[in-house]
Design a protein around this motif. Structure first.
Motif, PDB file in Angstrom:
ATOM      1  N   ILE A 125     -45.497  -8.853 -10.107  1.00 19.30           N
ATOM      2  CA  ILE A 125     -45.636  -9.442 -11.440  1.00 19.30           C
ATOM      3  C   ILE A 125     -46.745 -10.485 -11.421  1.00 19.30           C
ATOM      4  O   ILE A 125     -47.080 -11.050 -10.391  1.00 19.30           O
ATOM      5  CB  ILE A 125     -44.311 -10.066 -11.920  1.00 19.30           C
ATOM      6  CG1 ILE A 125     -43.851 -11.147 -10.962  1.00 19.30           C
ATOM      7  CG2 ILE A 125     -43.250  -9.025 -12.044  1.00 19.30           C
ATOM      8  CD1 ILE A 125     -42.646 -11.860 -11.434  1.00 19.30           C
ATOM      9  N   ASN A 126     -47.326 -10.676 -12.634  1.00 21.13           N
ATOM     10  CA  ASN A 126     -48.440 -11.601 -12.803  1.00 21.13           C
ATOM     11  C   ASN A 126     -48.319 -12.189 -14.202  1.00 21.13           C
ATOM     12  O   ASN A 126     -49.083 -11.844 -15.089  1.00 21.13           O
ATOM     13  CB  ASN A 126     -49.755 -10.819 -12.622  1.00 21.13           C
ATOM     14  CG  ASN A 126     -50.945 -11.708 -12.747  1.00 21.13           C
ATOM     15  OD1 ASN A 126     -50.840 -12.913 -12.548  1.00 21.13           O
ATOM     16  ND2 ASN A 126     -52.076 -11.128 -13.101  1.00 21.13           N
ATOM     17  N   PRO A 127     -47.315 -13.044 -14.458  1.00 25.28           N
ATOM     18  CA  PRO A 127     -46.988 -13.373 -15.844  1.00 25.28           C
ATOM     19  C   PRO A 127     -47.936 -14.376 -16.478  1.00 25.28           C
ATOM     20  O   PRO A 127     -48.618 -15.138 -15.797  1.00 25.28           O
ATOM     21  CB  PRO A 127     -45.589 -13.965 -15.723  1.00 25.28           C
ATOM     22  CG  PRO A 127     -45.549 -14.521 -14.370  1.00 25.28           C
ATOM     23  CD  PRO A 127     -46.409 -13.684 -13.509  1.00 25.28           C
ATOM     24  N   GLY A 128     -47.968 -14.352 -17.806  1.00 25.97           N
ATOM     25  CA  GLY A 128     -48.813 -15.275 -18.555  1.00 25.97           C
ATOM     26  C   GLY A 128     -48.432 -15.260 -20.021  1.00 25.97           C
ATOM     27  O   GLY A 128     -47.779 -14.329 -20.495  1.00 25.97           O
ATOM     28  N   ILE A 129     -48.825 -16.323 -20.731  1.00 25.98           N
ATOM     29  CA  ILE A 129     -48.534 -16.410 -22.165  1.00 25.98           C
ATOM     30  C   ILE A 129     -49.850 -16.303 -22.912  1.00 25.98           C
ATOM     31  O   ILE A 129     -50.742 -17.126 -22.715  1.00 25.98           O
ATOM     32  CB  ILE A 129     -47.819 -17.732 -22.499  1.00 25.98           C
ATOM     33  CG1 ILE A 129     -46.469 -17.787 -21.802  1.00 25.98           C
ATOM     34  CG2 ILE A 129     -47.612 -17.853 -23.983  1.00 25.98           C
ATOM     35  CD1 ILE A 129     -45.771 -19.084 -22.000  1.00 25.98           C
ATOM     36  N   VAL A 130     -50.013 -15.282 -23.744  1.00 25.86           N
ATOM     37  CA  VAL A 130     -51.247 -15.076 -24.489  1.00 25.86           C
ATOM     38  C   VAL A 130     -50.953 -15.227 -25.973  1.00 25.86           C
ATOM     39  O   VAL A 130     -49.813 -15.237 -26.413  1.00 25.86           O
ATOM     40  CB  VAL A 130     -51.862 -13.691 -24.197  1.00 25.86           C
ATOM     41  CG1 VAL A 130     -52.217 -13.577 -22.755  1.00 25.86           C
ATOM     42  CG2 VAL A 130     -50.944 -12.597 -24.616  1.00 25.86           C
ATOM     43  N   GLY A 154     -43.241  -4.557 -21.233  1.00 24.18           N
ATOM     44  CA  GLY A 154     -43.925  -5.663 -20.589  1.00 24.18           C
ATOM     45  C   GLY A 154     -44.189  -6.890 -21.426  1.00 24.18           C
ATOM     46  O   GLY A 154     -44.854  -7.792 -20.952  1.00 24.18           O
ATOM     47  N   THR A 155     -43.724  -6.963 -22.671  1.00 27.42           N
ATOM     48  CA  THR A 155     -44.049  -8.109 -23.497  1.00 27.42           C
ATOM     49  C   THR A 155     -42.785  -8.701 -24.109  1.00 27.42           C
ATOM     50  O   THR A 155     -41.790  -8.003 -24.294  1.00 27.42           O
ATOM     51  CB  THR A 155     -44.993  -7.713 -24.641  1.00 27.42           C
ATOM     52  OG1 THR A 155     -44.469  -6.575 -25.278  1.00 27.42           O
ATOM     53  CG2 THR A 155     -46.355  -7.411 -24.116  1.00 27.42           C
ATOM     54  N   LEU A 156     -42.849 -10.010 -24.463  1.00 27.66           N
ATOM     55  CA  LEU A 156     -41.706 -10.697 -25.070  1.00 27.66           C
ATOM     56  C   LEU A 156     -42.242 -11.804 -25.974  1.00 27.66           C
ATOM     57  O   LEU A 156     -43.047 -12.610 -25.551  1.00 27.66           O
ATOM     58  CB  LEU A 156     -40.818 -11.284 -23.978  1.00 27.66           C
ATOM     59  CG  LEU A 156     -39.504 -11.947 -24.350  1.00 27.66           C
ATOM     60  CD1 LEU A 156     -38.434 -11.424 -23.450  1.00 27.66           C
ATOM     61  CD2 LEU A 156     -39.594 -13.417 -24.173  1.00 27.66           C
ATOM     62  N   HIS A 172     -45.241 -13.573 -24.224  1.00 27.20           N
ATOM     63  CA  HIS A 172     -45.121 -13.660 -22.762  1.00 27.20           C
ATOM     64  C   HIS A 172     -45.325 -12.272 -22.185  1.00 27.20           C
ATOM     65  O   HIS A 172     -44.547 -11.366 -22.462  1.00 27.20           O
ATOM     66  CB  HIS A 172     -43.739 -14.197 -22.389  1.00 27.20           C
ATOM     67  CG  HIS A 172     -43.576 -14.467 -20.941  1.00 27.20           C
ATOM     68  ND1 HIS A 172     -43.269 -13.494 -20.038  1.00 27.20           N
ATOM     69  CD2 HIS A 172     -43.688 -15.606 -20.237  1.00 27.20           C
ATOM     70  CE1 HIS A 172     -43.186 -14.035 -18.843  1.00 27.20           C
ATOM     71  NE2 HIS A 172     -43.433 -15.308 -18.941  1.00 27.20           N
ATOM     72  N   TRP A 173     -46.400 -12.139 -21.368  1.00 26.97           N
ATOM     73  CA  TRP A 173     -46.783 -10.824 -20.864  1.00 26.97           C
ATOM     74  C   TRP A 173     -46.495 -10.809 -19.379  1.00 26.97           C
ATOM     75  O   TRP A 173     -46.929 -11.704 -18.653  1.00 26.97           O
ATOM     76  CB  TRP A 173     -48.268 -10.617 -21.146  1.00 26.97           C
ATOM     77  CG  TRP A 173     -48.722  -9.212 -21.194  1.00 26.97           C
ATOM     78  CD1 TRP A 173     -48.014  -8.114 -20.875  1.00 26.97           C
ATOM     79  CD2 TRP A 173     -50.012  -8.757 -21.605  1.00 26.97           C
ATOM     80  NE1 TRP A 173     -48.771  -6.996 -21.069  1.00 26.97           N
ATOM     81  CE2 TRP A 173     -49.994  -7.373 -21.499  1.00 26.97           C
ATOM     82  CE3 TRP A 173     -51.163  -9.404 -22.043  1.00 26.97           C
ATOM     83  CZ2 TRP A 173     -51.108  -6.604 -21.814  1.00 26.97           C
ATOM     84  CZ3 TRP A 173     -52.263  -8.653 -22.354  1.00 26.97           C
ATOM     85  CH2 TRP A 173     -52.237  -7.256 -22.245  1.00 26.97           C
ATOM     86  N   ILE A 174     -45.809  -9.772 -18.910  1.00 22.67           N
ATOM     87  CA  ILE A 174     -45.339  -9.833 -17.520  1.00 22.67           C
ATOM     88  C   ILE A 174     -46.440  -9.492 -16.530  1.00 22.67           C
ATOM     89  O   ILE A 174     -46.386  -9.898 -15.377  1.00 22.67           O
ATOM     90  CB  ILE A 174     -44.093  -8.941 -17.337  1.00 22.67           C
ATOM     91  CG1 ILE A 174     -43.241  -9.430 -16.184  1.00 22.67           C
ATOM     92  CG2 ILE A 174     -44.457  -7.515 -17.102  1.00 22.67           C
ATOM     93  CD1 ILE A 174     -41.917  -8.768 -16.102  1.00 22.67           C
ATOM     94  N   VAL A 176     -50.522  -9.812 -16.851  1.00 19.88           N
ATOM     95  CA  VAL A 176     -51.663 -10.057 -17.729  1.00 19.88           C
ATOM     96  C   VAL A 176     -52.853  -9.231 -17.274  1.00 19.88           C
ATOM     97  O   VAL A 176     -53.220  -9.239 -16.107  1.00 19.88           O
ATOM     98  CB  VAL A 176     -52.009 -11.551 -17.715  1.00 19.88           C
ATOM     99  CG1 VAL A 176     -53.256 -11.812 -18.503  1.00 19.88           C
ATOM    100  CG2 VAL A 176     -50.880 -12.342 -18.280  1.00 19.88           C
TER     101      VAL A 176
END
Lengths: 201, 91, 104
Positions: A125-130, A154-156, A172-174, A176
């Motif tokens: 995983i490589n999470p990030g908020i876009v 993969g998105t929330l 929130h993308w699991i 990016v």
């Protein structure tokens, strides 16, 4: 927009809101169509939940749902766009729009389940908020879009921000892949926004 | 009137798997590092309970269990929203 | 036959969701596993029940209504929990955080 002084910015915001509101008022459905659409939805829900089809049960349910739809016709159908006759609209929504949406979302949901299983097994995983931009303005359309984004792989959705007549979603993308706003929006939203814009405002 | 042997039906085995996963998830409810982890665990266990109620209604052919499942789902939604609202204010 | 296949699919989805909730590092990634796997598994099992039951049509429709309500309610609650957890002060382990940059 960044060079505008502070006291003018509030006025500009107000004027844009008013233009948007007038365009929205012009496209709304008439009142009796809203009442009929609400009544059909509530009455079919009553039949399924109560579970018997005797004549007095149908009579009581029809009276009750008619009273409720006379009182609260604004809550459900306030954001539906004006197009065509009402019979055509009912047939289009119930036999084309909803089955298409359900069919595509079922496959998206299965795909997202397999993706979560893969992430749980391999932990790559490589999470990030876009932040992405949508073209929808109504509350119902944004709600359905946010729920669909939560169920696609993969998105929330974290939060919704509405300002200056534009709507932004924080997602929130699991894993990016890109930070460009247009490419990220195209990857996250996909076709869902195009279908929702046919019905909602 | 639940049948005596639950395991004559393949859906009965599904109940056992669901109960086992709920017991594993109670680790997250009891020892979760933060408050939000416990709320996630509670919501997941409640959704599994809704499915268990629907399966019991199917096996025993008593379909009022479905109404109970709908009511439990509503309680789950309202409780989750209230707890989230509480977390938002209790900084 | 198709209902047993759907039942097996739903059960395996639930098991992988439990594994994801136990193994992921922070709240937001756990919410990914909880929401998607719970909604998908519950809807799959309920559709299998609706196919396999021998009752009348209205009862089958009641199973489908339960599946529809789960699909409507679960993402909404997860969105509320994610927003509440962010406002509560739980920092996510991320590579890029545009939400913190816009709401300082």
């Amino acid at each position: 927009m960044s060079r505008v002084p502070f006291y003018l910015r509030e006025r500009l915001d107000e004027i844009r809101q008013r233009v948007l509101f007038e365009a929205y008022e012009a496209q709304k459905l008439p009142k009796w169509e809203q009442i009929i659409l609400t009544w059909i939805t509530l009455f079919s829900f009553w039949i399924v939940i109560s579970g018997n089809t005797r004549i007095e049960n149908l009579f009581i349910g029809g009276i009750t749902t008619l009273v409720i739809s006379l009182l609260m016709y604004e809550m459900l159908t306030d954001d539906i766009r004006q197009s065509g006759h009402i019979i055509e609209k009912i047939l289009y929504i119930s036999f084309f729009a909803i089955p298409q949406y359900l069919f595509i979302m079922a496959f998206r949901l299965i795909e997202s389940n397999f993706k979560v299983a893969k992430h749980a097994l391999l932990m790559d995983i490589n999470p990030g908020i876009v932040k992405i931009k949508t073209d929808l303005h109504s509350d119902t359309g944004i709600t359905i879009l946010a729920n669909s984004i939560t169920l696609t792989p993969g998105t929330l959705t974290l939060d919704v921000n509405k300002k200056l007549g534009e709507t932004y979603l924080y997602v929130h993308w699991i894993s990016v892949e890109t930070l460009n706003r247009e490419i990220a929006g195209e990857k996250i939203k996909g076709d869902i926004e195009r279908w929702l814009k046919k019905i909602f405002w | 009137m639940v049948e005596e042997n639950l395991l004559v039906n393949p859906f009965g085995w599904a109940v056992i798997v669901l109960v086992a996963t709920s017991l594993i998830l109670s680790y997250r409810v009891l020892f979760g590092p933060t408050l939000a982890d416990r709320i996630v665990g509670i919501n997941t266990v409640t959704t599994k309970t809704v499915v268990i109620l629907a399966i019991f209604g199917f096996i025993a052919k008593e379909y009022f269990f479905l109404d109970l499942a709908v009511v439990l789902l509503m309680v789950n939604a309202v409780g989750g929203l209230i707890l989230a609202k509480y977390m938002e204010g209790a900084r | 036959m198709i209902e047993y296949f759907l039942l097996f699919l739903g059960e395996s989805i639930m098991i992988f969701g439990t594994l994801g909730i136990l193994r992921f590092p922070d709240v937001y990634t756990r919410l990914h596993a909880a929401t998607k796997c719970d909604t998908g598994g519950a809807m799959t099992i309920l559709i299998a029940l609706a196919i396999a039951s021998e009752a009348s049509l209205l009862i089958k429709l009641k199973f489908l209504v339960l599946a529809f309500l789960i699909g409507l309610i679960n993402p909404m609650v997860s969105h509320a929990i994610a927003r509440g957890a962010y406002k509560y002060g739980i920092k996510p382990e991320v590579v890029v955080d545009m939400y913190a940059r816009d709401n300082p």
